[in-house]
Structure formats: structure tokens, C-alpha cells
Design an enzyme around this catalytic site. Structure first.
Site, mmCIF file in Angstrom:
data_model
loop_
_atom_site.group_PDB
_atom_site.id
_atom_site.type_symbol
_atom_site.label_atom_id
_atom_site.label_comp_id
_atom_site.label_asym_id
_atom_site.label_seq_id
_atom_site.Cartn_x
_atom_site.Cartn_y
_atom_site.Cartn_z
ATOM 1 N N GLU A 112 0.234 -36.644 97.626
ATOM 2 C CA GLU A 112 -1.042 -36.029 97.246
ATOM 3 C C GLU A 112 -1.301 -36.387 95.796
ATOM 4 O O GLU A 112 -0.375 -36.724 95.071
ATOM 5 C CB GLU A 112 -0.936 -34.498 97.340
ATOM 6 C CG GLU A 112 -0.752 -33.978 98.732
ATOM 7 C CD GLU A 112 -0.287 -32.516 98.727
ATOM 8 O OE1 GLU A 112 -0.649 -31.766 97.807
ATOM 9 O OE2 GLU A 112 0.461 -32.151 99.646
ATOM 10 N N LYS A 114 -2.016 -35.440 91.943
ATOM 11 C CA LYS A 114 -1.696 -34.299 91.088
ATOM 12 C C LYS A 114 -2.945 -34.000 90.261
ATOM 13 O O LYS A 114 -3.279 -34.738 89.331
ATOM 14 C CB LYS A 114 -0.505 -34.631 90.185
ATOM 15 C CG LYS A 114 0.041 -33.461 89.417
ATOM 16 C CD LYS A 114 1.419 -33.791 88.858
ATOM 17 C CE LYS A 114 2.069 -32.592 88.206
ATOM 18 N NZ LYS A 114 1.405 -32.155 86.968
ATOM 19 N N ASP A 116 -5.367 -32.309 87.672
ATOM 20 C CA ASP A 116 -5.062 -31.842 86.327
ATOM 21 C C ASP A 116 -5.980 -30.675 85.949
ATOM 22 O O ASP A 116 -7.110 -30.872 85.510
ATOM 23 C CB ASP A 116 -5.248 -33.004 85.347
ATOM 24 C CG ASP A 116 -4.473 -32.782 84.075
ATOM 25 O OD1 ASP A 116 -3.657 -31.843 84.038
ATOM 26 O OD2 ASP A 116 -4.671 -33.548 83.116
ATOM 27 N N TYR A 223 -3.504 -26.971 97.799
ATOM 28 C CA TYR A 223 -2.475 -27.883 98.279
ATOM 29 C C TYR A 223 -1.239 -27.244 98.890
ATOM 30 O O TYR A 223 -0.358 -27.958 99.352
ATOM 31 C CB TYR A 223 -2.049 -28.853 97.178
ATOM 32 C CG TYR A 223 -1.728 -28.164 95.865
ATOM 33 C CD1 TYR A 223 -0.600 -27.375 95.711
ATOM 34 C CD2 TYR A 223 -2.586 -28.314 94.781
ATOM 35 C CE1 TYR A 223 -0.329 -26.746 94.521
ATOM 36 C CE2 TYR A 223 -2.318 -27.685 93.570
ATOM 37 C CZ TYR A 223 -1.184 -26.906 93.455
ATOM 38 O OH TYR A 223 -0.919 -26.274 92.276
ATOM 39 N N LYS A 310 4.388 -39.376 87.463
ATOM 40 C CA LYS A 310 3.340 -39.302 86.448
ATOM 41 C C LYS A 310 2.736 -40.675 86.188
ATOM 42 O O LYS A 310 3.471 -41.632 85.971
ATOM 43 C CB LYS A 310 3.936 -38.760 85.132
ATOM 44 C CG LYS A 310 4.250 -37.271 85.177
ATOM 45 C CD LYS A 310 2.957 -36.477 85.135
ATOM 46 C CE LYS A 310 3.151 -34.998 84.921
ATOM 47 N NZ LYS A 310 3.360 -34.535 83.589
ATOM 48 N N CYS A 404 -22.853 -37.847 51.232
ATOM 49 C CA CYS A 404 -23.513 -38.182 52.491
ATOM 50 C C CYS A 404 -23.866 -39.670 52.538
ATOM 51 O O CYS A 404 -24.500 -40.182 51.617
ATOM 52 C CB CYS A 404 -24.773 -37.339 52.649
ATOM 53 S SG CYS A 404 -25.716 -37.773 54.108
ATOM 54 N N CYS A 407 -27.921 -39.887 52.519
ATOM 55 C CA CYS A 407 -28.813 -39.442 51.446
ATOM 56 C C CYS A 407 -28.086 -39.275 50.115
ATOM 57 O O CYS A 407 -28.713 -38.973 49.106
ATOM 58 C CB CYS A 407 -29.490 -38.127 51.830
ATOM 59 S SG CYS A 407 -28.382 -36.719 51.797
ATOM 60 N N CYS A 422 -23.472 -32.136 55.170
ATOM 61 C CA CYS A 422 -24.413 -32.547 54.137
ATOM 62 C C CYS A 422 -25.403 -31.397 53.989
ATOM 63 O O CYS A 422 -26.121 -31.075 54.923
ATOM 64 C CB CYS A 422 -25.141 -33.828 54.537
ATOM 65 S SG CYS A 422 -26.568 -34.129 53.471
ATOM 66 N N CYS A 428 -32.368 -35.081 54.047
ATOM 67 C CA CYS A 428 -31.435 -36.037 54.637
ATOM 68 C C CYS A 428 -32.053 -36.597 55.934
ATOM 69 O O CYS A 428 -32.260 -35.856 56.887
ATOM 70 C CB CYS A 428 -30.122 -35.318 54.906
ATOM 71 S SG CYS A 428 -28.835 -36.392 55.522
#
Ligand code: AMP
Ligand code: ZN
Length: 666
Positions: A112, A114, A116, A223, A310, A404, A407, A422, A428
């Protein structure tokens, strides 16, 4: 049978079936709209006829329950971990160990995927979902039943020939697409995106308000079954049975007879898993025969009859060419790694997120480094580490920008926040255009005929400096612009004109106040009715609105303290943009409860919690989530928490029943 009862039961049955078609079989047979209408009809009937209440009604999925403390429940059957393997050799060793115990008997395996996510154990009795418990430490977990019930693919009532009592285990997951959507909304609201679907799924299970859980596109894949006197002899049969009872059991499970076949499955899915709608991190291989499983038994932490294989993390190494910095509409700075293009999990990756200054420092990444890039659930991949063996000895640590990039203003970083900002809100360029782009976006003012690029063009040409300026645009100003014609200019003007009909709650969202997403905007609009009332609200007032926290409250108050913002809001109003909830919407509302704050606690007979809250708000009252000296009344149902009761009594706040409450309103 009472005709109303019959109608209710028919609707329940029909909705349950559509729900199953849609969420378990992924095969809807009626349009969403029709489903919603039927659900609404059922909700109304149930509200009027509480005597026909049923815990498995499809309406419970909408939520409306608060779980303050998740109760600890001991698992009747322990929830084990799995042993991990990473190579064909390790798998072969495992198979040998099994054969040694089982002797000559032939062994079949089920492979099956796995999944997550967060593991869950569901308990069913007489075909009804009784309880959902998290894995916890494997011996005991948390009762998250209210939250689990909102997950559409978890059956509340089973079909077919199910055992009288059993536990079923599975994984609560957040499919990639739904996760990406949640993150887009968070980013739009100026909030940090969630890191990955797994953590978000398990975090969702612990939310207190299950109507919030109901909004998340969670899914549940099953499962394994545990119980007494189960009438199947193999894992594979168990999966088929569970599917026939109405559970969502992925069909990719495969019966294998040798490690060779198992490896074929592993190799196939290692590549094709990227096409699945959800994340997987390996394959689980289980001995198929349950008698053999029992013979093999368990180690201290895992079954001997199962093994996880895995997948290797999807990682590649590439060169980091440069780091650039993006400025968002809220002024937040995001560092971005520009990479030498490389193929990863089926797509070419050119950029990766570096999150913030701390992350750069922690990883010690520098331009020119060779880095490992990984694709998790994030929208864009991330850099997980530097290959220090390949670092140029002359490289110097990355100095985070201090000003920034757009600007030149010096950046600030607020106490306790990870992001630099900023502060040049009005000067800006990406902040200015970003706010206008947000304002016109589909979920905000939905201005047809105007796109992001046109906004930038209009700004560059000096025609607009803020979103209020949009309403002064004239066709003659637009026609001469690049790629504009008579027709498109007309459409643009018409789209702007039409946006004046957009309701206040969306206008409020469109203003682009930091942390005010769609849902928060709706709540605020409902609680304050007009911008005039909202702009007078102090942070203390604001937090008394249900689900408005101090961060949001301060941001809202700050927005309306600003003279410039106030002027723009006034201008919008003068052009005809909706600055209060329309009279039609206000119909049926009164201000009978004006000035009163209510806390709602427990389970009610006549009204759902949501209806109760709606009545309070529709009559001018406020709903708060916790009891304080400002609370006027506590409306208490069954199962009101003892600590709440104590607190209300201590503060001398009257505790009233839902009947008392209904007496108070017209
Ligand atoms: P681990 O957390 O690495 O020990 O792995 C064990 C966990 O894998 C279990 O607790 C389950 O939540 C999860 N899992 C995901 N898919 C499956 C599956 N098909 N069969 C068994 N466990 C699974
Ligand atoms: Zn700037």
C-alpha cells in the site's frame, strides 16, 4: 411516519449518498449548487424540528461545535509505529526473518502507499461513527470526534454488511491542491504560509472550532481494521470490505508474491506518486494473511508483519546563482534563491524560497554555493542544506539587505516577527501596485477588464496612485496606452463602474488591511455593519468579536488611525463604493441587543450554535469566545464546561438558557 420526519430522512439519505459519490468515489452526480440548496433545506427543517435530531445527519459536517479540551482516550488496540527500510536488501532481510518464523508456509504481501498525514483511529458501533482519536503516543490519544465528523469522506453512517463494533485506522491528509489554495489565501491576507500538508492536517485536528475544520479540504484514507470476530482472513480482503462499507480506501493496493514484485510496486510509485493528488512518503508492505500476522506478532514498537519502505526524499543539488528580494503588497520582504535550473520531482526548478533572514543565517547559504533542494508540500521548493565540501574558500557570509530593493527605504523588523518590512507604505512601488492588484482581484472588487499588468502600466503612467484613483479614470486617458483599444478601455471603465455594487464585506477585504482575509472581513462587516462604526473601534472592542485576535485587532485599528487611509475610504464612499451592509441584507435585523456581549457555551436543543450566534449578531449583540468582565450574558446549553460556569459565577455574569435568550429577541 410524520411527513416532515419523512422529508428530513429522505433528504439525509440523499445528501449522504451525494456526499459519498463526491468525496469517497470522486464522482459527483449533481451540481454543487443543487447539493448546497438541499443541504440548506435540511438545515432549516432540522432547526425547526429538533425532535428529529440525528448525530449522523449530513448537516453536522458544517460544524458549530467548540472543543475546549480534547479528552485523552486509551486505545483499545495499540497504534503501533512501522519499521523502516530503505533498500531492496533490507526488504529481503525482512522477508527472510519472516520465513524463519513461519517455516515453509508460503507468504503473500500487500503493498500500500504510505500516506503522509496524521494517523487517526475511528470507532464505529452499529454502523455509526462514535469516536475519532489521534494516535498520540500509540497507547492513548486525543478525542477529536467533533473535528473528524466534518471531514466529508469519513462516513458518519456505514452501508452494507459491517461488523457490529470495530476500530478502523487511517490517515487524515490534506491534498496538495487544497493545501496550495489555503496557502494562497493566507498569503493574500498577509499571513505566513503553512509549511507542509502533514503538519497542517494534524494541526487542523486540534482546532477548537470545528466549523473552521469544516472549511479545510481534509480527506481521510483508511488502511486497517481492528476488532473481535472480524470475518475476513487477509489484509487485502479487509481493505475491500472497508471500501464496501463506505470508507475511502485507495485502490492502488496490490497483492504481491515475492520481493521482486514488491520492488516493482515500489519503483513504479517512486516515480508516479507525483501524479497523486496527495503526498506519500513510501510504501507499506504487510503480510497478507491475518493468521500469519498473529503468529509473527509485534516488537516493542512495531508489527513484525509490516515494513515501511521509505522513498528517497526528492532532493537534487544545484548551484545557487544569486539571492534576490521580493517586496509583497504588505511590504514583507521574501528572499528568493535563483538556482541553476534543475529537474526535481518531474518539474524544472529555477527558484527556491529562503523564507527570511534567520533561515539564511541558519543554513549559512551564500551566492555561488552548491545547495540541496527538496520539494515537500511547499508551493515552491526549499533549500535544505549547503554542500560545504564544494564551497569556494573565498566566499563570504550573506549579508541580508538593510534597505528596500525597490524604494531604498531602510527596512524594519518588528519584535517577535521573522520577516523584514519596508515601512514606506505610500511610496514603495510594489506595495502600491500590490494593494491595487489585491483590490481588483476576483474575491475582492472583481473588476473585469483590468489585470495586474494594466495596474502596473496605469501606475507607471502616473494615472493612479491608490485604488480610489481607479474611479476617476476616463476612457480618453486609457485609450492611448500600450495594448489598449477603444473596446478594452470601455470594458475597463464599465468594470470599475460595476464594482460599486460589490457588498461591503468584500470592499472591506479589498482594502487590503494586513491579516484581514475574506473570513475576517465577513466577521467584521457583520459585527460593525458600517465602516463608520468599524473605524471607531478600539483594539479592545475588536477582540470581543468572535475569532478576532489581538494581532488582527491591532492591524485594523492601525489602518483606520492613518489619515491617508481614512481619506481614501472617504473618497471611495463618495464615488459610490459600498461602505456599509445594504438595507436589504439588514432586513430582519434589530438592535435589541445593542451593547450586549454574549458567550455561547454547550450544546443546544432548538438552535444550532451557529444559528444562535446569528440571532445575537442580527439583533445587534456581539458574540465573544471567552468569558470576561465585559460579558453581559452566558447562553448555556447542555455540557457547558464546569470551568466556564465557575468563571461566570465568580464574575457574577448571568447564565441563561436558550429559551431565556429567545424571549429576549423579537
Ligand atoms: P511512522 O510514523 O514512520 O512510524 O510510520 C507509521 C505510520 O505510517 C502509521 O502510524 C500510519 O499513520 C502511517 N501510515 C500511512 N499509510 C499507511 C498504511 N498504508 N498502512 C499503515 N500505516 C500507514
Ligand atoms: Zn520599499
Amino acid at each position: 411516519m410524520d411527513p416532515v420526519q419523512k422529508k428530513i430522512e429522505d433528504l439525509r439519505e440523499e445528501l449522504t449518498k451525494h456526499n459519498y459519490n463526491y468525496y469517497v468515489l470522486d464522482n459527483p452526480v449533481i451540481p454543487d449548487y443543487e447539493f448546497d440548496m438541499k443541504l440548506k433545506e435540511l438545515q432549516e427543517l432540522e432547526a425547526r424540528h429538533p425532535e428529529f435530531y440525528d448525530v449522523t445527519s449530513p448537516t453536522v459536517r458544517v460544524g458549530g461545535m467548540i472543543t475546549k479540551n480534547f479528552e485523552t482516550v486509551v486505545h483499545e488496540y495499540r497504534m503501533y509505529s512501522l519499521d523502516n527500510s530503505y533498500s531492496k536488501e533490507e526488504l529481503e532481510d525482512w522477508e527472510k526473518r519472516i520465513q524463519r518464523i513461519l517455516g515453509d508456509a508460503s507468504v503473500e504481501f500487500v503493498c500500500e502507499l504510505k500516506y503522509d498525514g496524521a494517523s487517526i483511529s475511528l470507532f464505529y458501533e452499529e454502523g455509526e461513527l462514535v469516536r475519532g482519536v489521534t494516535r498520540g503516543d500509540g497507547f492513548q490519544g486525543d478525542d477529536v470526534t467533533n473535528n473528524v465528523k466534518t471531514i466529508r469522506s469519513v462516513p458518519l453512517r456505514l452501508q452494507g454488511d459491517y461488523p457490529e463494533k470495530f476500530h478502523i485506522r487511517g490517515e487524515i491528509i490534506l491534498p496538495r491542491e487544497g493545501f496550495a489554495k489555503m496557502n494562497r489565501e493566507r498569503v493574500e491576507a498577509g499571513e505566513d504560509p503553512y509549511m507542509n500538508p502533514r503538519n497542517t492536517a494534524s494541526g487542523s485536528l486540534k482546532l477548537q472550532d470545528n466549523s473552521e475544520v469544516a472549511k479545510r479540504p481534509l480527506d481521510c484514507l483508511l488502511y486497517s481494521i481492528a476488532g473481535e470476530n472480524l470475518d475476513f482472513r487477509t489484509q487485502f480482503e479487509g481493505l475491500e470490505k472497508a471500501r464496501s462499507w463506505g470508507f475511502k480506501v485507495p485502490t492502488v493496493a496490490k497483492l504481491c508474491h515475492s520481493t521482486g514484485e514488491v520492488m516493482d510496486f515500489v519503483n513504479y510509485w517512486d516515480v508516479h506518486r507525483h501524479e497523486l493528488p496527495y503526498e506519500t512518503d513510501g510504501v507499506v508492505i504487510k503480510v497478507n494473511n491475518i493468521a500469519q500476522q498473529e503468529e509473527l506478532g509485534y516488537t516493542a514498537k512495531a508489527p513484525r508483519w509490516a515494513m515501511a519502505y521509505k522513498f528517497k526524499a526528492e532532493q537534487v543539488s544545484t548551484v545557487l546563482n544569486s539571492i534576490s528580494y521580493q517586496v509583497g503588497r504588505t511590504g514583507a520582504i521574501t528572499p528568493v534563491a535563483n538556482l541553476e535550473p534543475v529537474l526535481l520531482a518531474g518539474t524544472t526548478v529555477k527558484r527556491a524560497s529562503l523564507h527570511n533572514a534567520d533561515q539564511i543565517e541558519k543554513l549559512d547559504v551564500r551566492e555561488g554555493d552548491t545547495v540541496f533542494v527538496e520539494k515537500g508540500g511547499e508551493i515552491i521548493p526549499k533549500i535544505i542544506r549547503v554542500d560545504f565540501t564544494r564551497r569556494d574558500p573565498d566566499s563570504v557570509p550573506t549579508a541580508y539587505i538593510t534597505h528596500c530593493p525597490e524604494c531604498g527605504t531602510e527596512l524594519i523588523r518588528k519584535e517577535g516577527e521573522a520577516q523584514h518590512y519596508c515601512p514606506n507604505y505610500y511610496g514603495c512601488p510594489p506595495q502600491i501596485t500590490g494593494r491595487i492588484q489585491h483590490f481588483i482581484s476576483r474575491k475582492a472588487m472583481d473588476i473585469e477588464g483590468l489585470g495586474s499588468e494594466t495596474v502596473e502600466l496605469l501606475y507607471k503612467e502616473g494615472l493612479i496612485e491608490n485604488y480610489a484613483d481607479l474611479y476617476l479614470l476616463k476612457k480618453e486617458q486609457i485609450v492611448p496606452l500600450e495594448r489598449m483599444a477603444d473596446k478594452s478601455a470601455e470594458n475597463l471603465i464599465a468594470g470599475i463602474e460595476k464594482s460599486k455594487e460589490i457588498p461591503f464585506e468584500r470592499v472591506l477585504y479589498a482594502l487590503g488591511i494586513r491579516f484581514v482575509g475574506e473570513t475576517v472581513a465577513k466577521k467584521l462587516a457583520k459585527a460593525y455593519i458600517s465602516v463608520d462604526a468599524l473605524k471607531e473601534a478600539t483594539p479592545e472592542d475588536l477582540v470581543s468579536v468572535d475569532e478576532i485576535g489581538i494581532k488582527i485587532a491591532e492591524s485594523v485599528a492601525e489602518f483606520f488611525r492613518n489619515e491617508n487611509n481614512l481619506e481614501i475610504v472617504e473618497r471611495l464612499r463618495s464615488y459610490g463604493v459600498q461602505m456599509e451592509i445594504s438595507p436589504e441584507k439588514l432586513q430582519g435585523r434589530t438592535d435589541t441587543l445593542k451593547g450586549l456581549t454574549f458567550v455561547v457555551s454547550g450544546v443546544f436543543e432548538i438552535l444550532s450554535r451557529n444559528d444562535l450566534k446569528k440571532h445575537i449578531e442580527d439583533n445587534g449583540g456581539k458574540v465573544a469566545s471567552s468569558i470576561s468582565s465585559k460579558t453581559s450574558y452566558v447562553v448555556a446549553g447542555d455540557n457547558m464546561g464546569p470551568s466556564k460556569r465557575e468563571k461566570a459565577e465568580k464574575l457574577g455574569i448571568p447564565i441563561i438558557s436558550e429559551h431565556d435568550f429567545l424571549e429576549m429577541i423579537p
